[in-house]
Enzyme design. Structure first.
Site, PDB file in Angstrom:
ATOM      1  N   ASP A 140       0.849  -1.197   0.000  1.00 20.90           N
ATOM      2  CA  ASP A 140       0.000   0.000   0.000  1.00 20.90           C
ATOM      3  C   ASP A 140       0.877   1.237   0.000  1.00 20.90           C
ATOM      4  O   ASP A 140       1.842   1.319   0.771  1.00 20.90           O
ATOM      5  CB  ASP A 140      -0.934   0.012   1.221  1.00 20.90           C
ATOM      6  CG  ASP A 140      -2.173   0.871   0.986  1.00 20.90           C
ATOM      7  OD1 ASP A 140      -2.029   2.016   0.492  1.00 20.90           O
ATOM      8  OD2 ASP A 140      -3.277   0.396   1.277  1.00 20.90           O
ATOM      9  N   CYS A 152     -12.484 -11.148 -18.362  1.00 21.65           N
ATOM     10  CA  CYS A 152     -13.468 -12.060 -18.946  1.00 21.65           C
ATOM     11  C   CYS A 152     -14.864 -11.657 -18.471  1.00 21.65           C
ATOM     12  O   CYS A 152     -15.825 -11.703 -19.229  1.00 21.65           O
ATOM     13  CB  CYS A 152     -13.199 -13.495 -18.505  1.00 21.65           C
ATOM     14  SG  CYS A 152     -11.689 -14.212 -19.166  1.00 21.65           S
ATOM     15  N   CYS A 197     -22.312  22.975  -2.526  1.00 18.11           N
ATOM     16  CA  CYS A 197     -22.421  21.523  -2.325  1.00 18.11           C
ATOM     17  C   CYS A 197     -21.174  21.052  -1.569  1.00 18.11           C
ATOM     18  O   CYS A 197     -20.475  21.851  -0.966  1.00 18.11           O
ATOM     19  CB  CYS A 197     -22.581  20.803  -3.660  1.00 18.11           C
ATOM     20  SG  CYS A 197     -21.134  20.939  -4.718  1.00 18.11           S
ATOM     21  N   CYS A 238     -15.436   5.009  -1.448  1.00 14.28           N
ATOM     22  CA  CYS A 238     -16.010   4.973  -0.104  1.00 14.28           C
ATOM     23  C   CYS A 238     -16.109   6.379   0.469  1.00 14.28           C
ATOM     24  O   CYS A 238     -17.003   6.688   1.248  1.00 14.28           O
ATOM     25  CB  CYS A 238     -15.163   4.087   0.817  1.00 14.28           C
ATOM     26  SG  CYS A 238     -15.257   2.351   0.383  1.00 14.28           S
TER      27      CYS A 238
HETATM   28 ZN   LIG Z   1      -9.707 -13.204 -19.272  1.00 14.12          ZN
END
Ligand SMILES: [Zn+2]
Lengths: 105, 473
Positions: B105, B234, B428, B248
């Site tokens: 991280d 895929c 806002c 988040c």
């Molecule tokens: Zn794939």
């Protein structure tokens, strides 16, 4: 005696916001589309845009007449790609779920 | 059973003999495992005896056993992203006795992380997340031996973000990868790198009250081999439009929701790592049989729905997938060369900038206006945020995502009545929606009104420039 097909349509992953903030919708749609063909999921999506979706942000659901990238369509808990995608002919009491993918972590 | 029954057929004798051989083989495996464990015990002093006790509760389950525990101990797992998913995932993996744990991280701990990122703490705000999680896990799971703190788990700290340049080299030294990141760019990159390095990927995500979990590239097979499990591309060949992606920070997240997903990732990892090599088929989550290509499945969690959990059957490998097919456009070479731009692939939500300079006002400029000149302040954040904090006498008309429907709400709220008299100021959270709302009113007037202004940068800038007490949520 085939006039309407009862269906359960669900929206999740944030898509419910586009449909009156309601996750589960019990609806029924005509058994045949405008060209008298058996109603398929492609017809259902158009029907949802025209009749169920009150939110004006259509592009959060459909882009260029197809479901926007990042939304999975599940037909009775299976990816619609396993079931013929938009050509899948709807059966009474089918459960169709539209899932927006989440990315947070 | 007697040694040989008189009327036993040759087939039956053969079957019986085979069963005896299998039993002996199992016995041999156990003996070898015991030997291996003793070897390790000899190398590590009192370590082994301690481990029987520490892992006893999971060791005695048939799904784990000594074999499974030893497989965990030999396993190297990389946790990419040590946030809401990565903290619980890494904690349970370390607790279960995974031998090597990589923590990757590039971020530092922030106060707003702590309600869910349980491996970090208040006194470590500003510290690298990899360092912070390492400190927690070490304290939790090390043991005292020969007056020295011995780690049961070996940790590798990668204090930077995953990138096309570093992914392959780092993934290569692990057995299993956990995607605990928070953006489509990293999700595509991590999946591509897993396919190219032949690693199975446990991918999870969460937002608001919902979570999703998929095990990908399981089993991991080279590109073009349809007996491998599908990859992220895929399932999702095209990235979602950038405007549809909520973080988040923008959408919110409940700690236990993302925690649940991180714990489930650890669980899937433990199932994958402890299973015998021979049955390395997608039995952990999927339902593929040996004849047909393995399919993925997605576990969906929704905290406020009943039932909370459901599983969807997903597809197998895509024959024209950009990375795992026999004709890939994404290869080790293209990743290494840095020619792949994941940020461009996923797109960037462009900050709104649609108003002329004359119709925008900084928070400071608004704050020094005399009271009489302030007109109407329209706050277009949603009701929940407005209830957290609001400027006195401001009117809440949440932005609806669309000019026509918002104008209808604004009319209902009566804020458009005095069209030409008082000035209207729109605010806002970040200064994007306010411009859209201001533009809606301007367009409604035929583009003539100069009496509508947007407060630049929203309440975020308001807090920085005018009111440091404004809640920084
Ligand atoms: Zn794939």
């Amino acid at each position: 005696m085939e006039r309407n097909i009862p269906l359960t349509v669900e929206f999740t992953g944030g898509l419910e916001m586009l449909f009156s903030n309601q996750r589960v919708h019990k609806i029924s749609i005509p058994a045949r589309d405008d060209r008298k063909e058996p109603s398929n999921v492609g017809f259902l999506i158009k029907h949802l845009c025209d009749n169920l979706m009150k939110d004006p942000r259509k592009e959060m659901f459909v882009i260029d007449d197809s479901i926007r990238p990042g939304v999975l369509v599940l037909i009775n808990d299976a990816d619609w790609e396993l079931e013929g995608e938009d050509r899948y002919e709807l059966q009474p009491n089918d459960n169709i779920v539209f899932v927006s993918t989440l990315h947070g972590g | 059973m007697p040694a040989a029954e008189p009327d036993e057929t040759l087939e039956a004798q053969k079957a019986r003999l085979e069963e005896q051989i299998r039993a002996k083989e199992r016995q041999l495996q156990t003996l070898k495992a015991n030997l291996l464990n003793l070897d390790q015990g000899i190398r590590n002093g009192s370590h082994a005896a301690d481990e029987y006790k520490r892992y006893g509760r999971q060791l005695i389950m048939p799904t784990m056993g000594l074999q499974g525990q030893l497989r965990l101990k030999q396993a190297k797992v990389l946790v990419v992203g040590v946030g809401g998913l990565g903290c619980p995932a890494a904690t349970y993996l370390a607790g279960a006795g995974v031998g090597t744990l990589g923590l990757m991280d590039g971020d530092v701990v922030e106060l707003s992380n702590l309600h869910r990122q349980i491996a970090h703490s208040t006194d470590r705000v500003g510290m690298s997340k990899a360092d912070s999680a390492y400190k927690s896990l070490r304290a939790l799971l090390s043991y005292q031996c020969l007056s020295r703190l011995n780690p049961l788990v070996e940790y590798n700290l990668h204090k930077f973000h995953v990138s096309p340049e570093n992914a392959l080299a780092i993934f290569n030294s692990y057995d299993l990868i956990l995607d605990c990141t928070d953006h489509p760019t990293s999700r595509y990159l991590i999946s591509d790198a897993c396919v190219l390095t032949g690693k199975t990927l446990v991918s999870a995500s969460a937002l608001k009250t919902e979570g999703q979990l998929i095990v990908l590239n399981d089993p991991p097979r080279p590109p073009g081999d349809l007996s491998g499990g599908p990859c992220y591309r895929c399932i999702f060949p095209k990235p979602p439009p950038a405007e549809s992606v909520l973080s988040c920070g923008e959408g919110g997240i409940l700690g236990p929701v993302v925690g649940t997903m991180g714990v489930l990732q650890a669980l899937e990892a433990i199932k994958l790592l402890s299973r015998p090599r021979a049955e390395a088929t997608p039995e952990s989550m999927g339902n593929g049989t040996s004849d047909e290509p393995p399919k993925a499945s997605m576990l969906m969690f929704s905290a406020y729905n009943n039932p909370q959990f459901r599983t969807a059957r997903l597809r197998s490998r895509r024959s024209n997938c950009a990375v795992c097919s026999s004709t890939p456009s994404i290869t080790k070479a293209s990743l290494d060369s840095g020619s792949l731009d994941y940020v461009a692939f996923c797109g960037v939500a462009i900050p709104v900038n649609i108003l002329p300079h004359s119709l925008r006002l900084s928070p400071t400029e608004f704050a020094i206006l005399p009271n009489a000149a302030r007109g109407t302040l329209i706050d277009v954040r949603d009701e929940t945020q407005f209830a957290i904090c609001a400027v006195p006498e401001s009117v809440n008309v949440p932005w609806t995502g669309n000019a026509a429907s918002w104008l209808a709400h604004a009319e209902e709220a009566g804020v458009l009545d005095d069209e030409d008299s008082a000035c209207k100021y729109i605010v806002c959270r970040f200064g994007n929606d306010s411009q859209l709302a201001a533009k809606a009113i301007i367009d409604r007037s035929g583009g003539t009104t100069e009496k509508v202004k947007d407060i630049k940068g929203g309440f975020q800038s308001w807090r920085e420039e005018v009111d440091p007490q404004w809640p920084d949520y």
